[in-house]
Design a protein around this motif. Structure first.
Motif, mmCIF file in Angstrom:
data_model
loop_
_atom_site.group_PDB
_atom_site.id
_atom_site.type_symbol
_atom_site.label_atom_id
_atom_site.label_comp_id
_atom_site.label_asym_id
_atom_site.label_seq_id
_atom_site.Cartn_x
_atom_site.Cartn_y
_atom_site.Cartn_z
ATOM 1 N N LYS A 46 0.832 -1.205 0.000
ATOM 2 C CA LYS A 46 0.000 0.000 0.000
ATOM 3 C C LYS A 46 0.868 1.257 0.000
ATOM 4 O O LYS A 46 0.607 2.208 -0.747
ATOM 5 C CB LYS A 46 -0.919 -0.008 1.222
ATOM 6 C CG LYS A 46 -1.881 1.168 1.280
ATOM 7 C CD LYS A 46 -2.813 1.048 2.465
ATOM 8 C CE LYS A 46 -2.177 1.800 3.611
ATOM 9 N NZ LYS A 46 -3.011 1.864 4.797
ATOM 10 N N ASN A 47 1.923 1.258 0.807
ATOM 11 C CA ASN A 47 2.809 2.424 0.870
ATOM 12 C C ASN A 47 3.537 2.661 -0.446
ATOM 13 O O ASN A 47 3.675 3.803 -0.887
ATOM 14 C CB ASN A 47 3.833 2.255 1.999
ATOM 15 C CG ASN A 47 3.208 2.386 3.364
ATOM 16 O OD1 ASN A 47 2.135 2.967 3.514
ATOM 17 N ND2 ASN A 47 3.856 1.826 4.362
ATOM 18 N N VAL A 48 3.997 1.605 -1.077
ATOM 19 C CA VAL A 48 4.705 1.759 -2.352
ATOM 20 C C VAL A 48 3.739 2.251 -3.427
ATOM 21 O O VAL A 48 4.082 3.128 -4.225
ATOM 22 C CB VAL A 48 5.379 0.432 -2.772
ATOM 23 C CG1 VAL A 48 5.899 0.515 -4.198
ATOM 24 C CG2 VAL A 48 6.510 0.098 -1.806
ATOM 25 N N LYS A 49 2.524 1.721 -3.431
ATOM 26 C CA LYS A 49 1.542 2.197 -4.414
ATOM 27 C C LYS A 49 1.225 3.674 -4.190
ATOM 28 O O LYS A 49 1.079 4.437 -5.134
ATOM 29 C CB LYS A 49 0.259 1.371 -4.325
ATOM 30 C CG LYS A 49 0.359 0.020 -4.968
ATOM 31 C CD LYS A 49 -0.980 -0.700 -4.903
ATOM 32 C CE LYS A 49 -0.903 -2.035 -5.606
ATOM 33 N NZ LYS A 49 -2.188 -2.744 -5.550
ATOM 34 N N ARG A 50 1.131 4.066 -2.919
ATOM 35 C CA ARG A 50 0.795 5.457 -2.589
ATOM 36 C C ARG A 50 1.886 6.406 -3.076
ATOM 37 O O ARG A 50 1.613 7.501 -3.550
ATOM 38 C CB ARG A 50 0.609 5.600 -1.075
ATOM 39 C CG ARG A 50 0.280 6.998 -0.604
ATOM 40 C CD ARG A 50 0.018 7.065 0.897
ATOM 41 N NE ARG A 50 1.026 6.397 1.694
ATOM 42 C CZ ARG A 50 2.174 6.943 2.101
ATOM 43 N NH1 ARG A 50 2.470 8.171 1.768
ATOM 44 N NH2 ARG A 50 3.026 6.250 2.844
ATOM 45 N N THR A 51 3.138 5.981 -2.978
ATOM 46 C CA THR A 51 4.247 6.840 -3.389
ATOM 47 C C THR A 51 4.632 6.622 -4.848
ATOM 48 O O THR A 51 5.568 7.252 -5.332
ATOM 49 C CB THR A 51 5.493 6.566 -2.519
ATOM 50 O OG1 THR A 51 5.898 5.211 -2.712
ATOM 51 C CG2 THR A 51 5.219 6.843 -1.064
ATOM 52 N N ASN A 52 3.947 5.713 -5.504
ATOM 53 C CA ASN A 52 4.254 5.376 -6.889
ATOM 54 C C ASN A 52 5.697 4.888 -7.021
ATOM 55 O O ASN A 52 6.346 5.106 -8.044
ATOM 56 C CB ASN A 52 3.973 6.556 -7.816
ATOM 57 C CG ASN A 52 3.789 6.109 -9.257
ATOM 58 O OD1 ASN A 52 3.468 4.948 -9.511
ATOM 59 N ND2 ASN A 52 3.994 7.014 -10.188
ATOM 60 N N GLY A 53 6.200 4.267 -5.956
ATOM 61 C CA GLY A 53 7.548 3.722 -5.985
ATOM 62 C C GLY A 53 8.647 4.742 -5.805
ATOM 63 O O GLY A 53 9.819 4.421 -5.892
ATOM 64 N N ARG A 54 8.278 6.005 -5.535
ATOM 65 C CA ARG A 54 9.272 7.066 -5.364
ATOM 66 C C ARG A 54 9.233 7.548 -3.918
ATOM 67 O O ARG A 54 8.261 8.157 -3.489
ATOM 68 C CB ARG A 54 8.994 8.226 -6.305
ATOM 69 C CG ARG A 54 9.131 7.824 -7.740
ATOM 70 C CD ARG A 54 8.791 8.973 -8.635
ATOM 71 N NE ARG A 54 8.812 8.506 -10.005
ATOM 72 C CZ ARG A 54 9.320 9.201 -10.991
ATOM 73 N NH1 ARG A 54 9.830 10.379 -10.774
ATOM 74 N NH2 ARG A 54 9.318 8.703 -12.207
ATOM 75 N N ILE A 55 10.289 7.254 -3.213
ATOM 76 C CA ILE A 55 10.365 7.625 -1.807
ATOM 77 C C ILE A 55 11.588 8.496 -1.616
ATOM 78 O O ILE A 55 12.689 8.135 -2.045
ATOM 79 C CB ILE A 55 10.474 6.368 -0.913
ATOM 80 C CG1 ILE A 55 9.262 5.478 -1.134
ATOM 81 C CG2 ILE A 55 10.601 6.756 0.544
ATOM 82 C CD1 ILE A 55 9.371 4.116 -0.474
ATOM 83 N N SER A 56 11.397 9.649 -0.977
ATOM 84 C CA SER A 56 12.542 10.522 -0.709
ATOM 85 C C SER A 56 12.870 10.452 0.772
ATOM 86 O O SER A 56 11.989 10.292 1.623
ATOM 87 C CB SER A 56 12.230 11.963 -1.104
ATOM 88 O OG SER A 56 11.288 12.517 -0.211
ATOM 89 N N LEU A 57 14.133 10.580 1.081
ATOM 90 C CA LEU A 57 14.574 10.544 2.467
ATOM 91 C C LEU A 57 13.942 11.693 3.251
ATOM 92 O O LEU A 57 13.496 11.514 4.380
ATOM 93 C CB LEU A 57 16.097 10.608 2.534
ATOM 94 C CG LEU A 57 16.707 10.580 3.934
ATOM 95 C CD1 LEU A 57 16.287 9.302 4.667
ATOM 96 C CD2 LEU A 57 18.216 10.681 3.851
ATOM 97 N N GLY A 58 13.889 12.870 2.641
ATOM 98 C CA GLY A 58 13.292 14.034 3.313
ATOM 99 C C GLY A 58 11.843 13.797 3.680
ATOM 100 O O GLY A 58 11.411 14.132 4.791
ATOM 101 N N GLN A 59 11.088 13.207 2.780
ATOM 102 C CA GLN A 59 9.673 12.932 3.050
ATOM 103 C C GLN A 59 9.526 11.899 4.162
ATOM 104 O O GLN A 59 8.654 12.042 5.032
ATOM 105 C CB GLN A 59 8.962 12.434 1.789
ATOM 106 C CG GLN A 59 7.459 12.257 1.959
ATOM 107 C CD GLN A 59 6.762 13.568 2.302
ATOM 108 O OE1 GLN A 59 7.049 14.600 1.726
ATOM 109 N NE2 GLN A 59 5.855 13.514 3.238
ATOM 110 N N CYS A 60 10.384 10.893 4.177
ATOM 111 C CA CYS A 60 10.345 9.882 5.234
ATOM 112 C C CYS A 60 10.603 10.506 6.597
ATOM 113 O O CYS A 60 9.943 10.193 7.577
ATOM 114 C CB CYS A 60 11.359 8.785 4.968
ATOM 115 S SG CYS A 60 10.921 7.712 3.586
ATOM 116 N N VAL A 61 11.567 11.420 6.638
ATOM 117 C CA VAL A 61 11.883 12.095 7.907
ATOM 118 C C VAL A 61 10.711 12.952 8.346
ATOM 119 O O VAL A 61 10.314 12.947 9.518
ATOM 120 C CB VAL A 61 13.179 12.916 7.769
ATOM 121 C CG1 VAL A 61 13.409 13.803 8.982
ATOM 122 C CG2 VAL A 61 14.359 12.006 7.542
#
Length: 65
Positions: A46-61
């Motif tokens: 669900k998380n990967v689909k929500r981010t469309n596979g694009r995750i940034s370190l800044g957003q995670c923090v």
């Protein structure tokens, strides 16, 4: 064919019953763990689909805080 004495039959029955109880307990625990893993996997998908596979370190923090 000789019939085993009752004491031996009773002992074997007791050992089989103990083994059955242990196996039942282990299978239950395994089923619970499998359910937990499936939940974690579903959440990850669900998380990967929500981010469309694009995750940034800044957003995670930012999400963590």
């Amino acid at each position: 064919m000789a019939v085993p004495p009752n004491s031996i039959k009773s002992y074997v029955d007791s050992q089989l019953e103990q083994m059955e109880d242990r196996m039942s307990s282990l299978l239950y625990k395994q089923a619970v763990e499998q359910d937990m893993v499936a939940g974690i996997l579903a959440e990850s998908v669900k998380n990967v689909k929500r981010t469309n596979g694009r995750i940034s370190l800044g957003q995670c923090v930012r999400d963590a805080w």
